[in-house]
Design an enzyme around this catalytic site. Structure first.
Site, PDB file in Angstrom:
ATOM      1  N   GLU A  34       9.760  -3.925  10.139  1.00  0.00           N
ATOM      2  CA  GLU A  34      10.153  -2.676   9.644  1.00  0.00           C
ATOM      3  C   GLU A  34      10.538  -1.793  10.771  1.00  0.00           C
ATOM      4  OE1 GLU A  34       7.354  -0.785   7.022  1.00  0.00           O
ATOM      5  OE2 GLU A  34       8.284   1.003   6.920  1.00  0.00           O
ATOM      6  N   GLU A  47      -1.097  -5.520   8.762  1.00  0.00           N
ATOM      7  CA  GLU A  47      -0.203  -4.975   9.696  1.00  0.00           C
ATOM      8  C   GLU A  47      -0.729  -4.948  11.231  1.00  0.00           C
ATOM      9  OE1 GLU A  47       0.253  -0.764   8.842  1.00  0.00           O
ATOM     10  OE2 GLU A  47       1.355  -1.177   6.876  1.00  0.00           O
ATOM     11  N   ASP A  69       0.818  -1.134   0.021  1.00  0.00           N
ATOM     12  CA  ASP A  69      -0.117   0.091  -0.045  1.00  0.00           C
ATOM     13  C   ASP A  69       0.881   1.318   0.141  1.00  0.00           C
ATOM     14  OD1 ASP A  69       0.861  -0.130   2.652  1.00  0.00           O
ATOM     15  OD2 ASP A  69      -0.998   0.187   3.718  1.00  0.00           O
ATOM     16  N   SER A  70       2.186   1.100  -0.044  1.00  0.00           N
ATOM     17  CA  SER A  70       3.252   2.189  -0.212  1.00  0.00           C
ATOM     18  C   SER A  70       2.776   2.734  -1.474  1.00  0.00           C
ATOM     19  CB  SER A  70       4.442   1.642   0.069  1.00  0.00           C
ATOM     20  OG  SER A  70       4.769   0.415  -0.838  1.00  0.00           O
ATOM     21  N   ASP A 127      -1.071  -6.250  -0.401  1.00  0.00           N
ATOM     22  CA  ASP A 127      -1.139  -5.579   1.101  1.00  0.00           C
ATOM     23  C   ASP A 127      -2.761  -5.195   1.113  1.00  0.00           C
ATOM     24  OD1 ASP A 127       0.366  -5.037   2.912  1.00  0.00           O
ATOM     25  OD2 ASP A 127       1.010  -2.998   1.980  1.00  0.00           O
ATOM     26  N   LYS A 187      -0.934  -9.490   3.211  1.00  0.00           N
ATOM     27  CA  LYS A 187      -0.140  -8.930   4.283  1.00  0.00           C
ATOM     28  C   LYS A 187      -1.156  -7.853   5.199  1.00  0.00           C
ATOM     29  CE  LYS A 187       3.310  -5.599   3.989  1.00  0.00           C
ATOM     30  NZ  LYS A 187       2.752  -4.637   4.692  1.00  0.00           N
TER      31      LYS A 187
HETATM   32  O1  KIV Z   1       3.603  -1.162   1.727  1.00  0.00           O
HETATM   33  C1  KIV Z   1       4.727  -1.402   1.431  1.00  0.00           C
HETATM   34  O2  KIV Z   1       5.497  -1.340   0.641  1.00  0.00           O
HETATM   35  C2  KIV Z   1       5.177  -2.150   2.640  1.00  0.00           C
HETATM   36  C3  KIV Z   1       6.719  -2.341   2.753  1.00  0.00           C
HETATM   37  C4  KIV Z   1       7.418  -1.184   3.200  1.00  0.00           C
HETATM   38  C5  KIV Z   1       7.034  -3.660   3.579  1.00  0.00           C
HETATM   39  O3  KIV Z   1       4.503  -2.538   3.809  1.00  0.00           O
END
Ligand code: KIV
Length: 307
Positions: free
Chosen positions: A193, A126, A55-56, A94, A124
């Site tokens: 992280e 968090e 989600d970056s 994500d 993924k």
């Molecule tokens: O969203 C993302 O790119 C991430 C990485 C920084 C692990 O969660």
């Protein structure tokens, strides 16, 4: 020199079993992020083990201040593009902010969507012990879950900014506890992280599942970075833990300036960039146009230079 011999790149799909074998052999696992088709193709061809559609993307592709505005629709759109470009790498999607925090049912449905419609192999999310129920529910449906501990960007306000986590004994103990709980809940891997290397190494040694570090030092089982940081494509800021392998933002700006100058100065397009017509067909075209012209406006004639 390392005693570990690296295995030759395999043509087969990277699976959870591949990642586990790498951990047990002490062979570093490589991950990077991707959000589009060409990047995914290049990463897959380069032999990356895993690709995270993170989600970056909210920050490095969509221009938001943080990852919080990213939606399931955004994620799905980018997951699909990445999946189309990959045949070998393990793919992780994500789960965005608020897609799994409200209820376990939401978490399960949205995880299913990233797999079923987004073409991902795993999802993924968090957070630590507070996510154990969501993890259990998703795993029970047959979907692999990667956890994410330490600096969790979706909690950026709660954490008061982008800061290294788990620096005190108490905070570190909590992160170690969270890691064990997530492993018990069924996570197949954990992103760690921005935590001290020592803490990341302790966790990596304690867990059976692989840890993938970002700003967490050399003691993790694998590494991940945001591809736009690696390529120097994100010009707002670069975290101190990033190693930049290219400066593509400057290169892109240079190419754009050169193109603009070329068009303005009539250097582009040149003869080799143009399509041409058969001279006989062109002559006929001009004659036809002149004929039409004479019919419509007998006093006016189009350019006769081709006749
Ligand atoms: O969203 C993302 O790119 C991430 C990485 C920084 C692990 O969660």
């Amino acid at each position: 020199m390392s005693a570990v011999t690296s295995t030759p790149p395999s043509r087969g799909k990277v699976t959870i079993q591949t990642l586990n074998s790498k951990k047990s052999r002490g062979e570093p696992i490589t991950f990077l992020t991707a959000y589009d088709f060409p990047t995914a193709v290049a990463l897959d061809r380069a032999g990356i083990d895993g690709i995270l559609v993170g989600d970056s993307l909210g920050m490095v592709v969509l221009g938001y201040e943080n990852t919080l505005p990213v939606t399931m629709q955004d994620m799905l759109h980018h997951c699909r593009a990445v999946a189309r470009g990959v045949s070998r790498a393990h793919l992780v999607g994500d789960l965005p902010f608020m897609s799994y925090q409200v209820s376990t049912a939401d978490a399960l449905r949205n995880a299913g969507t990233l797999i079923q419609k987004g073409g991902m192999d795993a999802v993924k999310l968090e957070g630590g012990r507070e996510r154990a129920n969501a993890v259990k529910a998703i795993v029970a449906a047959g979907i692999p879950v990667m956890g994410h501990l330490g600096l969790t960007p979706q909690s950026v306000h709660q954490l008061s900014g982008w800061k290294v986590q788990a620096k005190s004994t108490e905070d570190a103990r909590r992160v170690v506890g969270d890691a064990l709980i997530l492993e018990d809940a069924g996570c197949y891997a954990l992103v760690l992280e921005a935590i001290p290397s020592e803490v990341a190494q302790l966790i990596s040694q304690r867990l059976r599942i692989p840890t993938i570090g970002i700003g967490a030092g050399m003691g993790c089982d694998g590494q991940i970075l945001v591809t736009h940081d690696v390529l120097g494509l994100f010009d707002r800021f670069t975290p101190s833990f990033v190693k930049k392998y290219a400066d593509l933002f400057s290169e892109m700006e240079r190419a754009f300036r050169e193109y603009i100058a070329d068009v303005k100065e009539h250097r582009f397009p040149a003869a080799e960039h143009a399509n041409t017509m058969d001279p006989q067909a062109l002559l006929e075209l001009v004659r036809t146009i002149n004929l039409l012209d004479r019919e419509l406006e007998p006093d006016e004639k189009v350019d006769t230079q081709y006749q």
